[in-house]
Design a protein around this motif. Sequence first.
Motif, PDB file in Angstrom:
ATOM      1  N   GLU A   1      -6.909  -7.345   9.336  1.00  0.00           N
ATOM      2  CA  GLU A   1      -6.787  -6.601  10.587  1.00  0.00           C
ATOM      3  C   GLU A   1      -8.001  -5.694  10.739  1.00  0.00           C
ATOM      4  OE1 GLU A   1      -3.163  -4.398  10.832  1.00  0.00           O
ATOM      5  OE2 GLU A   1      -1.876  -6.134  10.657  1.00  0.00           O
ATOM      6  N   PRO A   2      -9.082  -6.173  11.299  1.00  0.00           N
ATOM      7  CA  PRO A   2     -10.306  -5.366  11.407  1.00  0.00           C
ATOM      8  C   PRO A   2     -10.107  -4.030  12.114  1.00  0.00           C
ATOM      9  CG  PRO A   2     -10.769  -7.669  11.892  1.00  0.00           C
ATOM     10  CD  PRO A   2      -9.282  -7.547  11.796  1.00  0.00           C
ATOM     11  N   ASP A   3      -9.111  -3.955  13.004  1.00  0.00           N
ATOM     12  CA  ASP A   3      -8.891  -2.707  13.743  1.00  0.00           C
ATOM     13  C   ASP A   3      -7.967  -1.746  13.000  1.00  0.00           C
ATOM     14  OD1 ASP A   3      -6.586  -4.236  14.022  1.00  0.00           O
ATOM     15  OD2 ASP A   3      -6.142  -3.466  16.041  1.00  0.00           O
ATOM     16  N   PHE A   4      -7.587  -2.093  11.775  1.00  0.00           N
ATOM     17  CA  PHE A   4      -6.625  -1.265  11.040  1.00  0.00           C
ATOM     18  C   PHE A   4      -7.227   0.084  10.656  1.00  0.00           C
ATOM     19  CE2 PHE A   4      -4.874   0.373   7.086  1.00  0.00           C
ATOM     20  CZ  PHE A   4      -3.524   0.459   7.414  1.00  0.00           C
TER      21      PHE A   4
ATOM     22  N   SER B   1       0.833  -1.207   0.000  1.00  0.00           N
ATOM     23  CA  SER B   1       0.000   0.000   0.000  1.00  0.00           C
ATOM     24  C   SER B   1       0.867   1.257   0.000  1.00  0.00           C
ATOM     25  CB  SER B   1      -0.939  -0.013   1.212  1.00  0.00           C
ATOM     26  OG  SER B   1      -0.207   0.036   2.422  1.00  0.00           O
ATOM     27  N   ALA B   2       1.894   1.287   0.861  1.00  0.00           N
ATOM     28  CA  ALA B   2       2.736   2.480   0.987  1.00  0.00           C
ATOM     29  C   ALA B   2       3.568   2.704  -0.270  1.00  0.00           C
ATOM     30  CB  ALA B   2       3.642   2.333   2.203  1.00  0.00           C
ATOM     31  N   ILE B   3       4.143   1.648  -0.833  1.00  0.00           N
ATOM     32  CA  ILE B   3       5.014   1.801  -2.007  1.00  0.00           C
ATOM     33  C   ILE B   3       4.197   2.157  -3.240  1.00  0.00           C
ATOM     34  CG2 ILE B   3       6.539   0.524  -3.575  1.00  0.00           C
ATOM     35  CD1 ILE B   3       7.655  -0.904  -1.112  1.00  0.00           C
ATOM     36  N   ARG B   4       3.049   1.515  -3.405  1.00  0.00           N
ATOM     37  CA  ARG B   4       2.209   1.848  -4.551  1.00  0.00           C
ATOM     38  C   ARG B   4       1.741   3.305  -4.492  1.00  0.00           C
ATOM     39  NH1 ARG B   4      -1.420  -3.748  -4.893  1.00  0.00           N
ATOM     40  NH2 ARG B   4       0.127  -4.943  -6.131  1.00  0.00           N
ATOM     41  N   TYR B   5       1.434   3.774  -3.317  1.00  0.00           N
ATOM     42  CA  TYR B   5       1.028   5.177  -3.171  1.00  0.00           C
ATOM     43  C   TYR B   5       2.193   6.100  -3.531  1.00  0.00           C
ATOM     44  CZ  TYR B   5      -1.121   9.367  -1.231  1.00  0.00           C
ATOM     45  OH  TYR B   5      -1.646  10.622  -1.085  1.00  0.00           O
ATOM     46  N   GLU B   6       3.393   5.724  -3.089  1.00  0.00           N
ATOM     47  CA  GLU B   6       4.589   6.509  -3.386  1.00  0.00           C
ATOM     48  C   GLU B   6       4.857   6.544  -4.898  1.00  0.00           C
ATOM     49  OE1 GLU B   6       7.876   8.885  -2.259  1.00  0.00           O
ATOM     50  OE2 GLU B   6       6.243   8.081  -1.021  1.00  0.00           O
TER      51      GLU B   6
ATOM     52  N   ALA C   1      -4.654  -2.821  -1.733  1.00  0.00           N
ATOM     53  CA  ALA C   1      -3.841  -3.457  -0.691  1.00  0.00           C
ATOM     54  C   ALA C   1      -4.362  -3.109   0.699  1.00  0.00           C
ATOM     55  CB  ALA C   1      -2.380  -3.023  -0.836  1.00  0.00           C
ATOM     56  N   LEU C   2      -4.776  -1.834   0.897  1.00  0.00           N
ATOM     57  CA  LEU C   2      -5.318  -1.426   2.192  1.00  0.00           C
ATOM     58  C   LEU C   2      -6.608  -2.165   2.522  1.00  0.00           C
ATOM     59  CD1 LEU C   2      -4.738   2.440   2.073  1.00  0.00           C
ATOM     60  CD2 LEU C   2      -3.572   0.789   3.553  1.00  0.00           C
ATOM     61  N   GLN C   3      -7.446  -2.371   1.517  1.00  0.00           N
ATOM     62  CA  GLN C   3      -8.713  -3.076   1.742  1.00  0.00           C
ATOM     63  C   GLN C   3      -8.473  -4.537   2.143  1.00  0.00           C
ATOM     64  OE1 GLN C   3     -10.617  -2.283  -2.004  1.00  0.00           O
ATOM     65  NE2 GLN C   3     -11.546  -0.354  -1.308  1.00  0.00           N
ATOM     66  N   LYS C   4      -7.498  -5.170   1.501  1.00  0.00           N
ATOM     67  CA  LYS C   4      -7.166  -6.554   1.871  1.00  0.00           C
ATOM     68  C   LYS C   4      -6.590  -6.606   3.286  1.00  0.00           C
ATOM     69  CE  LYS C   4      -6.248  -8.117  -2.865  1.00  0.00           C
ATOM     70  NZ  LYS C   4      -5.199  -8.577  -3.818  1.00  0.00           N
ATOM     71  N   LEU C   5      -5.775  -5.604   3.622  1.00  0.00           N
ATOM     72  CA  LEU C   5      -5.193  -5.540   4.961  1.00  0.00           C
ATOM     73  C   LEU C   5      -6.280  -5.339   6.011  1.00  0.00           C
ATOM     74  CD1 LEU C   5      -2.626  -5.507   6.676  1.00  0.00           C
ATOM     75  CD2 LEU C   5      -2.438  -3.048   6.229  1.00  0.00           C
TER      76      LEU C   5
END
Length: 510
Positions: free
Chosen positions: A478-481, A455-460, A470-474
Motif C-alpha cells: 500500500e504505497p499510500d499507507f 504490526s499492531a499486535i507485535r507492538y502491543e 510488518a509495517l514496511q511490508k505493508l
Amino acid sequence: MQLLGPAQENLTPRGMKARGALAVMGTSVNMQIGRPRLQDLLFSERDQEQGAASIRQLLREIRIALGPHRDAVVTGPGWVGLDGQIVALDMAGRAGADGRRPEFAADLDIADPEFEDWLRDARSHYEDQADDQLAAGIADDGTPALILQAPMSGDLQAAVTAAMILQEAASRVGDVLPLHVVHGDPGIGKISLGIELGALANRSGNDIVILFAARLRSDGRLLWSRRFVLPAEDSAAHLRRVAGGVTVAILHGVEALREVVTDPRLRRMPLQDVFSYSAVRLRRADEQLAQIDPNGDRAVILALRSYIRHTMLLERLAKNPQEEEEMASDMAARARELSPGNPTALGVNAMVAAWKGQSETAFDMARHAIAIDDENPIARLAYSSALTGMGHHREAEAEASAAHMSALSELGPAAWVLRRAIAATRIGDLRSAERYFATTHGYAPENRPALRFLSAIRYELGDEQGAQAALQKLKKLEPDFTLELMASDAYPVDSLRRAGLLKITRSGLI
C-alpha cells in the motif's frame, strides 16, 4: 461390446456371436440390417437353412438377456435391428484397467472370415472418426462436465456408501464452480470434454475401502485417484470427511484441466485466483468468470464475482470503493434471487451485509447458509465472521478452528487462518493471534489485513522490530499507507480499534 439398461444394469448376452450381432446391428444405418447380410457375417460357412436358424437363436438369446426390455429388438420383412427410440449408441468405449480406451469391439473374437473383414473395416472407420467425435459436445459456455459413473462393487453396503459420497461431493462442487454435473454416461458423442469420476468399493474385514478415480473424458487418462478407508459399522460418521476429500480433489482437478486439455474452447476455472489477495489475480478471475456467464444469470458465478469484490474492498484494492460495493451487493442479491438455497450465494450475501455494518442480517443469512450445508467453505467463512460481528468471539474462534481442520479449507487456507487470528484477537489471546497472522502471511504474502494486525499486535507485545518489519511490508503493498491513515476511521482496522490495539499509530515506526 456391452449392453446397459436404464439403471446401468448389464444386459449383455454371454454368447460371443450374440454380442457380435449387437455390434453389427447397433452400428448399421438406422440400426437395421438385412438377415442375409447378418447371416453372411456370422455364419458364412453354414448353409442357408442352418444359418437362418442360427440367426433366430441369436435373436432369442439377445431377447432373453434384455428381459423386460426385449422390445428393443425389432424385426421386419427380411431385416432385423434395434429400436432407435429405445437404444442409444455410445462409441466411446469404457476405459480399461490401464486407463486407456480400447479399440472398437475389442472383446469380440469371432472366427468367421466375413466377420473378421467387417470388424477390421469398422475399426478403421471409427478410428478415423474419433477426432471429429471427440470435438463434439463441449458446452456453449466452455465449462467442462463432471460425469458420475456408477460405483463398481461386489458388496451392497460398499456400493451404496461410494454412491452417497459421489453424490455429496458432486453437489458441493456444483455449489462453488459452474460445472455441468451429469449422472450416468450419455455417450461421448454428446459429452466429450470433462472428467469421468467413478469408484471401486469393497469390504476388507471390518472396513470399507473405496478408490475414487477421475479420468479425462476424451482418452481415459488418469487425472487423479484417492483411496479412503471407512469403518463398515460406522461408515455414516465418516461420509462427510471422505466427501470433503473427494470434493477438493475434483475442484483441483477441474482447475488444472485447462493445462491437460489444449482445446481453446475450454474455459479456465479460476478457483485459486478467487481465493487470492492479489489485485491482478482477482481481476483476472473476475474477467474469466464474466466470460463464462456473460448474461449474469448463473447464481454460483455471480456469488463468486461478488466475493471477489468483497475481498478487494477489504484489501483496499478497489479503485472506486463505492462502485465496487454497489456491484458486490447487486451481484450477491441477484445470486440469491436465482438460487435461494445455494449456500455460497447466501454466504456471500452475509459477507456483504457485514461489510455494510448490518451485523444481525449477516448473522441470519450466514446461519441460514450453514443450515443448508455446514461444510460449504464460503458459508463457514461468513458464519465465523458473523459470529464475530455479533460479539460471540469464542464461538467464532471455535468455528474457524473447526473449519480450518476440514478438507475444504484447502481451497483457501489463508482465509481460515486469518479468521482464527481475528477471533483470537477479539478474545484477547494476542500470542495465538500473532502466530496465526504470521501463518496467514506465510500462506498469502499479499494479504494486507495480516500485516496490519501483525504490526499492531507485535507492538502491543513489545516487539517493535517485528512491528516495523510488518509495517514496511505493508507499505510496499500500500504505497499510500501512513500511520495517520491507519488511525483514521476510514481505514479497515475495526477489530483492532475495538480491541484497543491501535497504539502503533502513535509509534513513529514508519
